[in-house]
Scaffold this active site. Sequence first.
Site: not given
Lengths: 189, 436
Positions: A71, A73, A101, A104
């Site tokens: 992701h 991040e 999410c 994360c």
Amino acid sequence: MDFEIKPLDPERAASTSHDSTHRQHMRAALEMAEQALASDEVPVGCVFVHNGEIIGKGMNDTNRSLNGTRHAEFMAINSILRKHQPSIFSESDLYVTVEPCIMCASALRQFGIRAVYFGCSNDRFGGTGGVLSIHSDTGVDKPFPAYGGLFREEAIMLLRRFYVQENEKAPEPKSKKDRQLKTEVPPLP
Amino acid sequence: MGSWPNTQCQHQPDRLTDGLLESSTPSGCLIPLHTKAEVQNNVQIIQTYVATIHAKSANTVLKIVDDACRGLESINLNHLRRLVKPEYLPVYLQKDENKEQSRILGRIAVDSAGSTDVEVASPLAECNGQPSILHFLACATSVISRENLQSLLSSALPCSVNGLRPCIRVIKVPSTPPASHDQAEQFSQQYWPTVYKGGNPFGPHPSIFAHATEEIQHDAKDHMVLAMHAGLATSFEAKGEPIGAVIVDRSCSKGPIIVVVAGDARWNNVTKPQDRKSGNVMAHAVMRAIGMVAKKRLSLTNASQAPEMNGEQLNSFNDEPLNPLESDIYTRDVLAPGGYLCLDLELYLTHEPCLMCSMAILHSRFGRVVFGQRLPRTGGLTANIVGNHDSSTENLSSRPSYSLWWYPKLNWKLLAWEWVERDPPQASLSEQDIQA
């Protein structure tokens, strides 16, 4: 464009609204999301900010890497850890176009992130209020505040532009010729 | 310890794990995890109408009421018996039943509103003095009003000609189906005759779990031992905590194939702070193992060559092998081309994964996960805290339980087991705040 930060924590509202530096950082995150869209990735982008300076940028990379955990991040954190120790996150803020999410949000909390600002909520996987509240639940790591709604419409439009495309990698691509890009964004409840 | 087998036995996974088994052979068993809903077992209770009807009119009444309710708020009552003979009523309703009998036989009865009605003798009582009546579970009170139900029943019941209003009571029933025969029995006594249909509304179907347990129990121990060694290998070099992960592919008919092994590497290229905080969270064993699978898949799509190892470039994901044990497995070309993420793969872990790793397991579409030691303060898979009075969990009693492996709102579910060793090791991470 008219927008305002919708703080998840009302106490912090006064200190966060109408702050142009927040907008500036979120614009940088939106640029990363645009890049993701151009690379056929789900358009989510983010920047980490330390002492007013962007120390790392990331965009979603799950399709290219064949790794569902890449992701935005994580991509940004990876680049930051090349130069910095993990302790830098306790003095850093994250600006991300879509709510982090659950994965994360837990990573950010374990890294000790100071605060998270996001655009639109993530009602499928959101970890800062969308599905779970990993940022504020009882746990061993220090909780962090999360504020949503900054450039929310832009973040949603990016996602919509992605999802009207046809997914050529899908086993049987759905024809999306008839799909129209909706532009109305309903207000927050 | 730190004695992983020599790397000469490449491409012979059996010998590799055999070598490990010689050094330490914990024995244990697989315990399927419970979901949060199973643990809480929070039965939803709703109010429903029960009417006393003539047995002969049962089918007509059932159809009329179901037709009237169709399209309205749908509340599934399939687990509840719709027509019940008086002798099968739960005891608490049989007491009311006696009053009801009296009412039907033309005596004075008190209805639920408290008003007193004098009823005429009912045709229900005419059958050899044995009133052939049934108790009909009509519908939830939220679906239609009592008056509407009354008129529906009156239109169907032969007794309506005599002016007898069918008796309608409101009772509480569970709107959630029972999860077992035992619970169905309990519901039947406490609320209303209930049927267990074999499924599990709160988690995976028991037979699915039983089948999967059967499939993995013969070699689960081997993978758990390998995971332990993967964790020891990285911690031995001070690169991480003694936490390890093994990913296994069981889709091949030849039997389980080890795809990657990874130890925790949170301290790799990180200055360990005095307080030993979190380190590089991205280098948890699970994240590393997932990263290695992705790199192996990537090498399949790019060219038919072993995944490249470029240890010189600083990679904070740490998704490349860090020791001979990891690279021995990593360089094996065992994944079939065209696979998707970690779909259908199995994950074996020395410890319960943290929330980040638990969600990463879902994002990666794993089919099964087995972990060794519970981490009640940080784990993301278990639903209940073992030993509620344990001092280590006391101050975290308000920590939510997540059971992410089967979380209704999330778009992926898998099977999860706890591996319980017969002789647990002395040193234990469970009372620490560590995130695995």
